[in-house]
Design an enzyme around this catalytic site. Structure first.
Site, PDB file in Angstrom:
ATOM      1  N   VAL A  93       0.800  -1.144  -0.116  1.00  0.00           N
ATOM      2  CA  VAL A  93       0.072   0.057  -0.024  1.00  0.00           C
ATOM      3  C   VAL A  93       0.771   1.394   0.002  1.00  0.00           C
ATOM      4  CG1 VAL A  93      -0.217   0.098   2.374  1.00  0.00           C
ATOM      5  CG2 VAL A  93      -1.988   1.003   1.190  1.00  0.00           C
ATOM      6  N   GLY A  94       2.072   1.135   0.565  1.00  0.00           N
ATOM      7  CA  GLY A  94       3.147   2.305   0.564  1.00  0.00           C
ATOM      8  C   GLY A  94       3.346   2.935   1.711  1.00  0.00           C
ATOM      9  N   LYS A  95       3.098   2.043   2.856  1.00  0.00           N
ATOM     10  CA  LYS A  95       3.614   2.391   4.162  1.00  0.00           C
ATOM     11  C   LYS A  95       5.184   2.592   4.263  1.00  0.00           C
ATOM     12  CE  LYS A  95       2.661  -1.773   5.800  1.00  0.00           C
ATOM     13  NZ  LYS A  95       2.206  -2.379   4.498  1.00  0.00           N
ATOM     14  N   GLY A  96       6.057   1.841   3.729  1.00  0.00           N
ATOM     15  CA  GLY A  96       7.520   1.760   3.633  1.00  0.00           C
ATOM     16  C   GLY A  96       7.831   3.220   2.810  1.00  0.00           C
ATOM     17  N   ARG A 109      15.579  -8.821   1.142  1.00  0.00           N
ATOM     18  CA  ARG A 109      15.469  -8.377  -0.165  1.00  0.00           C
ATOM     19  C   ARG A 109      17.021  -7.501  -0.873  1.00  0.00           C
ATOM     20  NH1 ARG A 109       9.966  -5.303   1.168  1.00  0.00           N
ATOM     21  NH2 ARG A 109       8.647  -7.509   1.092  1.00  0.00           N
ATOM     22  N   ARG A 140       6.517  -3.551  -7.545  1.00  0.00           N
ATOM     23  CA  ARG A 140       7.720  -3.281  -6.618  1.00  0.00           C
ATOM     24  C   ARG A 140       8.775  -4.652  -7.138  1.00  0.00           C
ATOM     25  NH1 ARG A 140       6.448  -3.468  -0.269  1.00  0.00           N
ATOM     26  NH2 ARG A 140       6.488  -5.732  -0.751  1.00  0.00           N
ATOM     27  N   ARG A 147      -0.067 -12.425  -0.449  1.00  0.00           N
ATOM     28  CA  ARG A 147      -0.132 -11.294   0.309  1.00  0.00           C
ATOM     29  C   ARG A 147      -1.625 -10.514  -0.135  1.00  0.00           C
ATOM     30  NH1 ARG A 147       5.207  -8.347   1.638  1.00  0.00           N
ATOM     31  NH2 ARG A 147       6.549 -10.151   2.439  1.00  0.00           N
TER      32      ARG A 147
HETATM   33  N1  LIG Z   1       0.869   6.730  -3.929  1.00  0.00           N
HETATM   34  C1  LIG Z   1       1.265   5.571  -4.563  1.00  0.00           C
HETATM   35  N2  LIG Z   1       1.272   5.673  -5.906  1.00  0.00           N
HETATM   36  C2  LIG Z   1       1.850   4.642  -6.766  1.00  0.00           C
HETATM   37  N3  LIG Z   1       2.840   4.124  -6.357  1.00  0.00           N
HETATM   38  C3  LIG Z   1       3.274   3.907  -4.983  1.00  0.00           C
HETATM   39  C4  LIG Z   1       2.620   4.801  -4.061  1.00  0.00           C
HETATM   40  N4  LIG Z   1       3.018   4.628  -2.719  1.00  0.00           N
HETATM   41  C5  LIG Z   1       3.853   3.826  -2.934  1.00  0.00           C
HETATM   42  N5  LIG Z   1       3.957   3.220  -4.116  1.00  0.00           N
HETATM   43  C6  LIG Z   1       4.668   2.076  -4.733  1.00  0.00           C
HETATM   44  O1  LIG Z   1       4.138   1.134  -4.096  1.00  0.00           O
HETATM   45  C7  LIG Z   1       5.150  -0.071  -4.117  1.00  0.00           C
HETATM   46  C8  LIG Z   1       4.778  -0.585  -2.624  1.00  0.00           C
HETATM   47  O2  LIG Z   1       5.303   0.318  -1.695  1.00  0.00           O
HETATM   48  P1  LIG Z   1       5.985   0.005  -0.205  1.00  0.00           P
HETATM   49  O3  LIG Z   1       7.033  -0.898  -0.233  1.00  0.00           O
HETATM   50  O4  LIG Z   1       6.184   1.393   0.292  1.00  0.00           O
HETATM   51  O5  LIG Z   1       4.614  -0.806   0.433  1.00  0.00           O
HETATM   52  P2  LIG Z   1       4.501  -1.372   2.025  1.00  0.00           P
HETATM   53  O6  LIG Z   1       3.045  -1.112   2.301  1.00  0.00           O
HETATM   54  O7  LIG Z   1       5.524  -0.904   2.671  1.00  0.00           O
HETATM   55  O8  LIG Z   1       4.559  -2.898   1.737  1.00  0.00           O
HETATM   56  P3  LIG Z   1       5.032  -4.050   2.581  1.00  0.00           P
HETATM   57  O9  LIG Z   1       3.937  -4.188   3.663  1.00  0.00           O
HETATM   58  O10 LIG Z   1       5.018  -5.337   1.725  1.00  0.00           O
HETATM   59  O11 LIG Z   1       6.476  -3.606   2.957  1.00  0.00           O
HETATM   60  C9  LIG Z   1       6.604   0.557  -4.047  1.00  0.00           C
HETATM   61  O12 LIG Z   1       7.015   0.198  -5.430  1.00  0.00           O
HETATM   62  C10 LIG Z   1       6.226   2.019  -4.031  1.00  0.00           C
HETATM   63  O13 LIG Z   1       7.063   2.857  -4.708  1.00  0.00           O
HETATM   64  N1  LIG Z   2       3.348  -7.539  13.709  1.00  0.00           N
HETATM   65  C1  LIG Z   2       4.258  -7.053  12.912  1.00  0.00           C
HETATM   66  N2  LIG Z   2       4.437  -7.132  11.566  1.00  0.00           N
HETATM   67  C2  LIG Z   2       5.563  -6.515  10.962  1.00  0.00           C
HETATM   68  C3  LIG Z   2       6.651  -6.093  11.787  1.00  0.00           C
HETATM   69  N3  LIG Z   2       7.572  -5.702  10.754  1.00  0.00           N
HETATM   70  C4  LIG Z   2       6.961  -5.706   9.685  1.00  0.00           C
HETATM   71  N4  LIG Z   2       5.682  -6.212   9.972  1.00  0.00           N
HETATM   72  C5  LIG Z   2       4.699  -6.116   8.605  1.00  0.00           C
HETATM   73  O1  LIG Z   2       4.994  -7.334   7.846  1.00  0.00           O
HETATM   74  C6  LIG Z   2       4.363  -7.074   6.619  1.00  0.00           C
HETATM   75  C7  LIG Z   2       5.578  -7.670   5.646  1.00  0.00           C
HETATM   76  O2  LIG Z   2       6.431  -6.762   5.619  1.00  0.00           O
HETATM   77  P1  LIG Z   2       7.632  -7.104   4.347  1.00  0.00           P
HETATM   78  O3  LIG Z   2       8.697  -6.122   4.930  1.00  0.00           O
HETATM   79  O4  LIG Z   2       7.923  -8.521   4.371  1.00  0.00           O
HETATM   80  O5  LIG Z   2       6.812  -6.596   2.906  1.00  0.00           O
HETATM   81  C8  LIG Z   2       4.060  -5.560   6.463  1.00  0.00           C
HETATM   82  O6  LIG Z   2       2.559  -5.629   6.663  1.00  0.00           O
HETATM   83  C9  LIG Z   2       4.681  -5.090   7.655  1.00  0.00           C
HETATM   84  O7  LIG Z   2       3.993  -3.891   8.203  1.00  0.00           O
HETATM   85  C10 LIG Z   2       6.645  -6.375  13.050  1.00  0.00           C
HETATM   86  O8  LIG Z   2       7.773  -6.223  13.839  1.00  0.00           O
HETATM   87  N5  LIG Z   2       5.529  -6.970  13.669  1.00  0.00           N
END
Ligand SMILES: Nc1ncnc2c1ncn2[C@@H]1O[C@H](COP(=O)(O)OP(=O)(O)OP(=O)(O)O)[C@@H](O)[C@H]1O
Ligand SMILES: Nc1nc2c(ncn2[C@@H]2O[C@H](COP(=O)(O)O)[C@@H](O)[C@H]2O)c(=O)[nH]1
Length: 395
Positions: free
Chosen positions: A147-150, A176, A269, A280
């Protein structure tokens, strides 16, 4: 100390709290009686242990219990006083320490400690350090994978590196290509992580997409000790566990504009195999339902246009911001001297420091207001408001 009960030499405080001189370890310790247990703080037998130790004596069966001690331990001091606050925690005042290192709380029966006792099946105590003011609450960010949290968190960390700090989770998943151990995650063997979980080192853990993930107490403490506001990127199960814990946080759920867009982002991604993407996406459906569950999240953000979503995230963080701790008044020249006494009256801890053991009239008095204290292990005890009276300057 063997199986002998702790020797209580000097009753210098009210409410079952005493200072003792422990001749075995050549160090000061204090003994606090709570119900059937005596908590002996300090006076370690282990010369290599540089922190204040804790032992528990069970009066019922006349045995010493070796408690699991959670949280960052205070470093040993030249002495301390102990004051029982309610029956669930002991205030430890370290002598000759700076204001930031002087007030510690040893939790012996708080909700967090009770839960850890259940989980670990042992006697548990937990340290929490006292901090001035209403330090900003940690932020939990959840939402389905992709969704884009990271991306949002990376932007916050880049724009405000001194304000925010990322809680580095543990995971059993493989790194990764561009991920760095200790920065993005602590990549861990499952058996090692499971052992750490059994030892109570985690605030929360969850099985996510087939791997184990978890937030260690240390990960949160590392950020808060650096004076930064902690950001946790965790799944919905983790958010639920943190909500149930005593860590007061702000919970933000990030939604995609549509399921199709989520799928597109996850695929573009390019970090997961097709099988993992499918897993997922299946989990995302359930997470999206749970995210809308009333009472779990304080804020819901839709990440459609990234810049707009980022602006909204910043707005809500500013909305929830408490006054900066540095704006809180501070006591000048605070130090607890050798000759001091501590007492409790009307929700206030009175600390009288004398210049020497004889002159009763000279010195300073400090007052700690107990009514404003909140939080605690596994985080810090916030709202430590201290004022000075008579010869000391008012804050
Ligand atoms: N608003 C947006 N519009 C289009 N692409 C986006 C947007 N926000 C994030 N992205 C892209 O979507 C992909 C996923 O984003 P990100 O890795 O931040 O997701 P995440 O929620 O952290 O996923 P995870 O829980 O798997 O770690 C990335 O390639 C990022 O560049
Ligand atoms: N309950 C927890 N969830 C976590 C933690 N660190 C990350 N996360 C969540 O896992 C998924 C997948 O992450 P990914 O890096 O493999 O894409 C994502 O929803 C994270 O928010 C944790 O410490 N505890």
């Amino acid at each position: 100390m063997g199986e002998e009960a702790p020797e209580i030499l000097l009753d210098n405080l009210e409410r079952n709290s005493v200072l003792t001189y422990d001749s075995d370890s050549q160090g000061y310790s204090s003994s606090v009686v709570i119900g059937d247990k005596i908590y002996v703080v300090g006076g370690s037998d282990d010369a290599t242990d540089l922190s204040i130790s804790v032992k528990v004596f069970d009066k019922l069966n006349g045995k010493w219990l070796n408690p699991t001690v959670l949280g960052t331990k205070p470093t040993a001091s030249k002495g301390h006083s102990a004051v029982l606050l309610k029956t669930d925690r002991i205030l430890i005042l370290k002598r000759d320490s700076s204001l930031d290192d002087c007030f510690w709380f040893l939790e012996v029966d708080t909700p967090f400690v009770k839960k850890q006792k259940e989980l670990l099946g042992t006697e548990v105590v937990a340290w929490s350090t006292g901090v001035t003011g209403d330090a900003p609450k940690p932020i939990v960010i959840s939402g389905p994978s992709g969704v884009g949290k990271g991306t949002l968190i990376a932007k916050l960390m880049k724009d405000y590196p001194t304000t925010f700090g990322f809680s580095v989770s543990h995971t059993t998943r493989a790194p990764r290509v561009k991920e760095v151990n200790g920065v993005h995650y602590h990549f861990t063997e499952r058996s090692v992580m499971e052992k750490d979980v059994r030892e109570g080192k985690f605030l929360e853990t969850a099985s996510v997409h087939g791997n184990l993930y978890g937030t260690s107490i240390e990960a949160v403490e590392t950020v808060t000790s650096a004076g930064k506001r902690c950001i946790l990127d965790i799944d919905v199960q983790g958010a639920r566990s943190v909500r149930a814990s005593s860590l007061e946080a702000i919970f933000v759920f990030v939604c995609p504009p549509s399921f199709e867009e989520l799928e597109k982002r996850l695929r573009s991604r390019g970090t997961e195999t097709e099988e993992q993407v499918q897993k997922r996406l299946r989990n995302a459906k359930a997470e999206l339902d749970q995210g809308r569950c009333p009472g779990l999240f304080d804020h819901i953000l839709v990440n459609d246009d990234l810049e707009k979503c980022y602006e909204n995230l910043k707005k809500l963080l500013a909305l929830d911001e408490r006054p900066d701790a540095s704006c809180e008044p501070t006591v000048e020249n605070f130090k607890i001297s050798v000759y001091h006494s501590v007492s409790i009256k009307d929700q206030k801890v009175l600390i009288r420091c004398k210049n020497n053991g004889l002159e009763a009239e000279t010195g300073s008095m400090f007052v700690l207001d107990l009514s404003s204290l909140k939080g605690g292990a596994p985080g810090r005890t916030r709202g430590r408001y201290l004022s000075a009276s008579d010869s000391s300057k008012k804050q």
